[in-house]
Design a protein around this motif. Sequence first.
Motif, PDB file in Angstrom:
ATOM      1  N   LEU A 144     146.549 -10.060 -69.642  1.00 37.36           N
ATOM      2  CA  LEU A 144     147.504 -11.155 -69.498  1.00 37.36           C
ATOM      3  C   LEU A 144     147.399 -11.813 -68.127  1.00 37.36           C
ATOM      4  CD1 LEU A 144     150.670  -9.619 -71.191  1.00 37.36           C
ATOM      5  CD2 LEU A 144     149.197 -11.421 -72.070  1.00 37.36           C
ATOM      6  N   LEU A 145     146.922 -11.081 -67.136  1.00 36.82           N
ATOM      7  CA  LEU A 145     146.792 -11.656 -65.799  1.00 36.82           C
ATOM      8  C   LEU A 145     145.739 -12.752 -65.754  1.00 36.82           C
ATOM      9  CD1 LEU A 145     147.029  -8.438 -63.590  1.00 36.82           C
ATOM     10  CD2 LEU A 145     148.807 -10.098 -64.080  1.00 36.82           C
ATOM     11  N   VAL A 146     144.766 -12.691 -66.656  1.00 39.70           N
ATOM     12  CA  VAL A 146     143.723 -13.707 -66.675  1.00 39.70           C
ATOM     13  C   VAL A 146     143.812 -14.555 -67.941  1.00 39.70           C
ATOM     14  CG1 VAL A 146     142.146 -12.414 -65.205  1.00 39.70           C
ATOM     15  CG2 VAL A 146     142.064 -12.046 -67.665  1.00 39.70           C
ATOM     16  N   GLY A 147     144.882 -14.395 -68.694  1.00 36.45           N
ATOM     17  CA  GLY A 147     145.129 -15.253 -69.838  1.00 36.45           C
ATOM     18  C   GLY A 147     144.197 -15.037 -71.012  1.00 36.45           C
ATOM     19  N   SER A 148     143.733 -13.830 -71.197  1.00 38.74           N
ATOM     20  CA  SER A 148     142.858 -13.566 -72.344  1.00 38.74           C
ATOM     21  C   SER A 148     143.245 -12.248 -72.978  1.00 38.74           C
ATOM     22  CB  SER A 148     141.382 -13.511 -71.917  1.00 38.74           C
ATOM     23  OG  SER A 148     141.174 -12.436 -71.031  1.00 38.74           O
ATOM     24  N   GLU A 149     142.903 -12.108 -74.250  1.00 38.24           N
ATOM     25  CA  GLU A 149     143.196 -10.876 -74.960  1.00 38.24           C
ATOM     26  C   GLU A 149     142.018  -9.928 -74.882  1.00 38.24           C
ATOM     27  OE1 GLU A 149     144.395 -11.499 -78.948  1.00 38.24           O
ATOM     28  OE2 GLU A 149     145.832 -13.053 -78.469  1.00 38.24           O
ATOM     29  N   SER A 181     153.638 -12.605 -66.511  1.00 43.46           N
ATOM     30  CA  SER A 181     152.501 -12.867 -65.619  1.00 43.46           C
ATOM     31  C   SER A 181     152.331 -11.766 -64.583  1.00 43.46           C
ATOM     32  CB  SER A 181     152.673 -14.211 -64.924  1.00 43.46           C
ATOM     33  OG  SER A 181     153.768 -14.175 -64.015  1.00 43.46           O
ATOM     34  N   GLY A 182     153.274 -10.823 -64.540  1.00 39.22           N
ATOM     35  CA  GLY A 182     153.142  -9.695 -63.633  1.00 39.22           C
ATOM     36  C   GLY A 182     153.508 -10.008 -62.203  1.00 39.22           C
ATOM     37  N   SER A 183     154.569 -10.800 -61.999  1.00 46.76           N
ATOM     38  CA  SER A 183     154.929 -11.248 -60.655  1.00 46.76           C
ATOM     39  C   SER A 183     155.551 -10.145 -59.809  1.00 46.76           C
ATOM     40  CB  SER A 183     155.892 -12.434 -60.739  1.00 46.76           C
ATOM     41  OG  SER A 183     157.074 -12.064 -61.435  1.00 46.76           O
ATOM     42  N   THR A 184     156.128  -9.120 -60.436  1.00 47.58           N
ATOM     43  CA  THR A 184     156.697  -7.985 -59.701  1.00 47.58           C
ATOM     44  C   THR A 184     155.928  -6.720 -60.073  1.00 47.58           C
ATOM     45  OG1 THR A 184     158.299  -7.372 -61.414  1.00 47.58           O
ATOM     46  CG2 THR A 184     158.963  -9.088 -59.845  1.00 47.58           C
ATOM     47  N   VAL A 185     156.148  -5.674 -59.303  1.00 46.99           N
ATOM     48  CA  VAL A 185     155.465  -4.404 -59.581  1.00 46.99           C
ATOM     49  C   VAL A 185     155.874  -3.870 -60.950  1.00 46.99           C
ATOM     50  CG1 VAL A 185     155.184  -2.012 -58.835  1.00 46.99           C
ATOM     51  CG2 VAL A 185     155.248  -3.844 -57.136  1.00 46.99           C
ATOM     52  N   ALA A 186     157.172  -3.940 -61.258  1.00 49.29           N
ATOM     53  CA  ALA A 186     157.637  -3.450 -62.558  1.00 49.29           C
ATOM     54  C   ALA A 186     157.005  -4.242 -63.700  1.00 49.29           C
ATOM     55  CB  ALA A 186     159.167  -3.535 -62.639  1.00 49.29           C
ATOM     56  N   ASP A 187     156.898  -5.566 -63.553  1.00 42.48           N
ATOM     57  CA  ASP A 187     156.249  -6.394 -64.575  1.00 42.48           C
ATOM     58  C   ASP A 187     154.783  -6.004 -64.745  1.00 42.48           C
ATOM     59  OD1 ASP A 187     158.106  -8.371 -65.685  1.00 42.48           O
ATOM     60  OD2 ASP A 187     158.280  -9.100 -63.637  1.00 42.48           O
ATOM     61  N   ALA A 188     154.094  -5.816 -63.622  1.00 44.77           N
ATOM     62  CA  ALA A 188     152.677  -5.446 -63.687  1.00 44.77           C
ATOM     63  C   ALA A 188     152.499  -4.092 -64.368  1.00 44.77           C
ATOM     64  CB  ALA A 188     152.073  -5.418 -62.287  1.00 44.77           C
ATOM     65  N   LEU A 216     154.580  -2.760 -66.570  1.00 45.87           N
ATOM     66  CA  LEU A 216     154.882  -2.958 -67.992  1.00 45.87           C
ATOM     67  C   LEU A 216     153.663  -3.518 -68.722  1.00 45.87           C
ATOM     68  CD1 LEU A 216     158.506  -4.406 -67.778  1.00 45.87           C
ATOM     69  CD2 LEU A 216     157.851  -2.309 -68.972  1.00 45.87           C
ATOM     70  N   ASN A 217     153.010  -4.531 -68.134  1.00 43.75           N
ATOM     71  CA  ASN A 217     151.805  -5.094 -68.739  1.00 43.75           C
ATOM     72  C   ASN A 217     150.727  -4.031 -68.909  1.00 43.75           C
ATOM     73  OD1 ASN A 217     153.004  -7.613 -68.779  1.00 43.75           O
ATOM     74  ND2 ASN A 217     151.894  -8.388 -67.001  1.00 43.75           N
ATOM     75  N   HIS A 218     150.500  -3.289 -67.846  1.00 42.32           N
ATOM     76  CA  HIS A 218     149.427  -2.291 -67.864  1.00 42.32           C
ATOM     77  C   HIS A 218     149.704  -1.201 -68.894  1.00 42.32           C
ATOM     78  CE1 HIS A 218     146.006  -0.154 -66.196  1.00 42.32           C
ATOM     79  NE2 HIS A 218     146.743   0.939 -66.151  1.00 42.32           N
ATOM     80  N   GLY A 219     150.928  -0.671 -68.881  1.00 41.05           N
ATOM     81  CA  GLY A 219     151.289   0.381 -69.828  1.00 41.05           C
ATOM     82  C   GLY A 219     151.237  -0.091 -71.265  1.00 41.05           C
ATOM     83  N   PHE A 270     159.693   1.114 -64.539  1.00 40.28           N
ATOM     84  CA  PHE A 270     160.741   0.902 -63.547  1.00 40.28           C
ATOM     85  C   PHE A 270     160.819   2.061 -62.551  1.00 40.28           C
ATOM     86  CE2 PHE A 270     161.967  -2.058 -66.832  1.00 40.28           C
ATOM     87  CZ  PHE A 270     162.533  -3.116 -66.138  1.00 40.28           C
ATOM     88  N   ILE A 271     160.690   3.281 -63.063  1.00 44.43           N
ATOM     89  CA  ILE A 271     160.758   4.447 -62.171  1.00 44.43           C
ATOM     90  C   ILE A 271     159.606   4.424 -61.166  1.00 44.43           C
ATOM     91  CG2 ILE A 271     160.580   6.965 -62.079  1.00 44.43           C
ATOM     92  CD1 ILE A 271     161.915   6.979 -64.903  1.00 44.43           C
ATOM     93  N   CYS A 272     158.407   4.144 -61.651  1.00 45.71           N
ATOM     94  CA  CYS A 272     157.243   4.112 -60.764  1.00 45.71           C
ATOM     95  C   CYS A 272     157.311   2.944 -59.780  1.00 45.71           C
ATOM     96  CB  CYS A 272     155.951   4.054 -61.583  1.00 45.71           C
ATOM     97  SG  CYS A 272     155.560   5.610 -62.440  1.00 45.71           S
ATOM     98  N   ALA A 273     157.892   1.822 -60.219  1.00 48.26           N
ATOM     99  CA  ALA A 273     158.072   0.689 -59.304  1.00 48.26           C
ATOM    100  C   ALA A 273     159.046   1.070 -58.197  1.00 48.26           C
ATOM    101  CB  ALA A 273     158.578  -0.529 -60.070  1.00 48.26           C
ATOM    102  N   LYS A 274     160.106   1.756 -58.554  1.00 43.40           N
ATOM    103  CA  LYS A 274     161.093   2.200 -57.555  1.00 43.40           C
ATOM    104  C   LYS A 274     160.446   3.145 -56.540  1.00 43.40           C
ATOM    105  CE  LYS A 274     163.558   5.735 -58.375  1.00 43.40           C
ATOM    106  NZ  LYS A 274     164.509   6.752 -58.901  1.00 43.40           N
TER     107      LYS A 274
END
Length: 315
Positions: A89-94, A209-216, A218-221, A272-276
């Motif tokens: 999702l960071l590069v807009g492709s599947e 788009s993964g703008s925060t650590v928690a978002d990134a 979530l995308n990765h997981g 969220f826990i890992c971002a914290k």
Amino acid sequence: MEQLTDLKAILHSKRANIYYLEKCRVMQKDGRVLYLTEEKEEKQYWNIPIANTTVILLGTGTSITQAAVRMLAQAGVLIGFSGGGGTPLLVGSEIDWLSPQSEYRPTEYVQGWMSFWFDEAKRLQMAKKFQHHRIDYLKRIWAKDKDLQSEGFFIDDTAIEQAITAFENRMLDCTNAQNLLLIEAEFTKKLYKYAAQHTGLKDFVRDHSGSTVADAFLNHGNYLAYGLAATTLWVLGIPHGFAVMHGKTRRGALVFDVADLVKDTLILPWAFICAKEQATENEFRQQCLQNFTQHKALDFMFDAVKTLSIEGNTL
């Protein structure tokens, strides 16, 4: 054929490994699949135990040889191409999945799936059954996971009980898949809010788009979960396009439906826990893989899809 049998001695539902590789070359050498990393002073080879692997994600700066792809196909390993960190999702492709084709796979599950799929009302019934499996898994895992409880995540918290009850009640009156998607999205937002409050990220708003650590995280997981889902469907012989919820615009949408079975339970709270805790991407990935193994996520996916496929004949 003897080699093919050896490579598939471990059932996919029991395999332990998912690999994310970047800045390396994947190749076949001496009957094994290896990846090569080039350090400043030397090259290093690392073995991949393909018979005990479900998915390999190839990130930035990678290449793979034809011989390696052939061996991975023989072992039934799915290969995915992704952007950095395993999150396309960071590069807009599947992710593009390369599925082995020289296979004999079961037909009973795809036949069961097809028996209901072309009937919209039956497809909605199946979508609701997916959500019930998802909620049951959430209740079961959160009730016994001591690590989650030590972080303040409890299935009997009032906010969680109210969110689940509202979700289940609204599903009863839902008349189409689009409404079910909206109800499901609202339920997930409540889980985001709960997780954010318990980890001190109270102003969190989901940004894909993964703008925060928690978002990134979530995308990765989520993409790790997509790998498990794609493996489940490939082994059972069910094409990814026959979705029950997400299929309006996404060709491989059944992968998203199956991944949803475990994402809220195993990915969402730990993002969220890992971002914290300011964990690294690798530490978060290891936590996800540990969760998958500890709570038998792949087994659960297989059992749920097989059960729903068989139930399709009775709708």
